[in-house]
Design a protein around this motif. Sequence first.
Motif, PDB file in Angstrom:
ATOM      1  N   THR A   1       0.852  -1.189   0.000  1.00 25.48           N
ATOM      2  CA  THR A   1       0.000   0.000   0.000  1.00 25.48           C
ATOM      3  C   THR A   1       0.886   1.236   0.000  1.00 25.48           C
ATOM      4  O   THR A   1       1.765   1.391   0.846  1.00 25.48           O
ATOM      5  N   CYS A   2       0.659   2.110  -0.955  1.00 20.79           N
ATOM      6  CA  CYS A   2       1.460   3.317  -1.104  1.00 20.79           C
ATOM      7  C   CYS A   2       0.548   4.535  -0.993  1.00 20.79           C
ATOM      8  O   CYS A   2      -0.404   4.667  -1.771  1.00 20.79           O
ATOM      9  N   TYR A   3       0.839   5.400  -0.058  1.00 21.40           N
ATOM     10  CA  TYR A   3       0.055   6.617   0.096  1.00 21.40           C
ATOM     11  C   TYR A   3       0.569   7.660  -0.887  1.00 21.40           C
ATOM     12  O   TYR A   3       1.771   7.772  -1.137  1.00 21.40           O
ATOM     13  N   SER A   4      -0.361   8.407  -1.464  1.00 23.62           N
ATOM     14  CA  SER A   4      -0.011   9.251  -2.593  1.00 23.62           C
ATOM     15  C   SER A   4      -0.725  10.590  -2.530  1.00 23.62           C
ATOM     16  O   SER A   4      -1.570  10.829  -1.671  1.00 23.62           O
ATOM     17  N   ILE A   5      -0.370  11.461  -3.476  1.00 22.01           N
ATOM     18  CA  ILE A   5      -0.987  12.780  -3.611  1.00 22.01           C
ATOM     19  C   ILE A   5      -1.931  12.744  -4.797  1.00 22.01           C
ATOM     20  O   ILE A   5      -1.508  12.551  -5.938  1.00 22.01           O
ATOM     21  N   LEU A   6      -3.222  12.896  -4.530  1.00 22.65           N
ATOM     22  CA  LEU A   6      -4.234  12.879  -5.579  1.00 22.65           C
ATOM     23  C   LEU A   6      -4.127  11.622  -6.442  1.00 22.65           C
ATOM     24  O   LEU A   6      -4.359  11.650  -7.651  1.00 22.65           O
TER      25      LEU A   6
ATOM     26  N   TYR B   1      -7.620   0.365  -8.914  1.00 21.39           N
ATOM     27  CA  TYR B   1      -8.176   0.895 -10.161  1.00 21.39           C
ATOM     28  C   TYR B   1      -8.494   2.389 -10.065  1.00 21.39           C
ATOM     29  O   TYR B   1      -9.465   2.886 -10.629  1.00 21.39           O
ATOM     30  N   GLY B   2      -7.662   3.104  -9.282  1.00 25.10           N
ATOM     31  CA  GLY B   2      -7.829   4.550  -9.187  1.00 25.10           C
ATOM     32  C   GLY B   2      -9.020   5.006  -8.380  1.00 25.10           C
ATOM     33  O   GLY B   2      -9.445   6.159  -8.491  1.00 25.10           O
ATOM     34  N   THR B   3      -9.571   4.126  -7.535  1.00 27.00           N
ATOM     35  CA  THR B   3     -10.766   4.493  -6.773  1.00 27.00           C
ATOM     36  C   THR B   3     -10.444   5.276  -5.506  1.00 27.00           C
ATOM     37  O   THR B   3     -11.346   5.823  -4.887  1.00 27.00           O
ATOM     38  N   SER B   4      -9.173   5.323  -5.112  1.00 22.65           N
ATOM     39  CA  SER B   4      -8.792   6.065  -3.907  1.00 22.65           C
ATOM     40  C   SER B   4      -7.941   7.267  -4.289  1.00 22.65           C
ATOM     41  O   SER B   4      -7.054   7.165  -5.135  1.00 22.65           O
ATOM     42  N   TRP B   5      -8.207   8.409  -3.631  1.00 21.37           N
ATOM     43  CA  TRP B   5      -7.449   9.617  -3.950  1.00 21.37           C
ATOM     44  C   TRP B   5      -6.196   9.758  -3.098  1.00 21.37           C
ATOM     45  O   TRP B   5      -5.349  10.602  -3.377  1.00 21.37           O
ATOM     46  N   TYR B   6      -6.049   8.921  -2.076  1.00 20.51           N
ATOM     47  CA  TYR B   6      -4.905   9.087  -1.188  1.00 20.51           C
ATOM     48  C   TYR B   6      -3.985   7.867  -1.125  1.00 20.51           C
ATOM     49  O   TYR B   6      -2.935   7.911  -0.476  1.00 20.51           O
TER      50      TYR B   6
END
Length: 572
Positions: free
Chosen positions: A73-78, A103-108
């Motif tokens: 799991t990698c936390y990201s910006i937008l 599949y791009g469903t999370s923004w963070y």
Amino acid sequence: MLNLLRSSGLRSVRSFRFHLSKHILRMLIYLLISLLLSSIFVLVQYRNGAFSKQPYPLILNNDRAVTDIKFTTCYSILGRFPACKLSQSTRSSWSRVPKDILYGTSWYKQVFLDYRTIDVKDAKENNVKVINLVKIPDSVPANSHTAADGWFEVGSGSGLYFKKGLYNHQTTICSLDILFGSMAIDPRENWSLLTKPLWASRTARQSESQSVSPSSNSESSSLPVDPHIHDSEPYLSFRTQDLTVRDTTSYYRSLLKFNNDGKFKILQLADLHFVAGFGICRDPWPSLDPGEVCLADYRTTEFIEDVLDLEEPDFVVFTGDQVFGSESMDFETAIFKVVSPLIERKIPYAMVMGNHDSEGDLTRDQIYELLGDLPYSVSEAGPSDISGVGNYRLTVTNGDKKELIMYFLDSHSYAHSRIPGYDYLKEDQKDYVRKMHKKEGDIPMSMAFFHIPLPEYREFDKEDGEHRKLVGHYKEWCTAPIHNSNMYEVFKEIGVKVVSVGHDHCNDYCLDYEGMWLCYGGATGEGGYGGYGGTSRRVRVFEVDVGGSIRSWKRVEGDAEKTIDEMTLVEY
């Protein structure tokens, strides 16, 4: 008086605080806008800069073996720039499938599949246990598929298990990949796709959706209420060792030859607009009945398979927008669906890119690197010093003699200059075509394929006002480049007799322009626009006769057994 001063001072303080609050609020808004614009700028630079220069991101470890698998799991910006690194060591290293399993469903955050590999030689010499089996069982009863039985689950609740053993060149896994949606298929050599999605228990399918496949004869009887709920399901694909050394490119090219009857049949497929998942039908025709289900890629695949079985072409040309890049989260999933019917039938094929293909997760360079690894593909990236990617030529032989040459060009995308609209073919591409013509010598018949039409496609009248011959439908404005780089003159100079393109979905005509036929393929895919009074999807066929003729006709979805607009384009 004192009370008046106090009242006046209090109002001044309140006014100051009010104005100060407005000032701070305004500054915060400006700051947020600046951060947003900066993020967009960085993303664009990342996409068009360093990322565009990277090779195809999936690592094909034919000389390595997988020893471990994990989810990270990698936390990201937008949803971008995931902040986690892979572990590396001198003996083994981790690789990452560069696809967000969410599949791009999370923004963070994003979730990736990582796998550790070791050199095959090292594994054999030191008896290192490697992964030989992976599976997602139908059910996992208590005390089954445990470490005691040699099975290990990847993550918690993913349903994915692996089993280790000593190296075996037939079963040892060397690479992993993720594809999406219940239409997913992996046609690559030595790749196998698990039939159940990861985390199947969380996204349990409705029983009636289990039978969905591109070759089914009935849509409505096998689909859930909303089939698109399965579009983002991740499926694991794995690659086993391949010790065979062979030059597949030369073999596939050797298939480009005239048949014993002296004929060579080309099927043109234009503007499929496939995505990862079932796809959404746009402007289907005839119009749908109330409650009728229309799945774009599913329906388009059935049409293509019908045509392939009716025509049995020797070669297939894709003239761009095979994949609707901006609508698809995964180019691989989409393009594998595109080429699978051809690979199953062992038909060689070539591609050029349209303006939508590289709008997704892969650049043009990466796409052609992927195409080079697909069975029966004869597509080429072409010279790196020529504008665009995918400038190349192919020849078709009759015995030892070359009788047909086909030029494939990158017609680019949108104009990057003061001239609006679509881009145009460049001077170095014109020089390249001349050079290839000179190198190949005098070949009797010559054709050209690309995506965006030439400006001459809209020149319907001669200088004296007489109408040029046109066969087919002209429904929408021809969106050729505004700037004319005069590629037509080069084609005329080297003897090209037929040019065929895609791009304008509802045009399917052939125009006789000064002895050169300028043709449209007509859009094949339900995932692209239609309209203009109702337009059925269609394909174009060219039949080249070694005696010196080129004939053409079309087939239309819904009545594929019937041919329309049959005509002789060239006859020497």
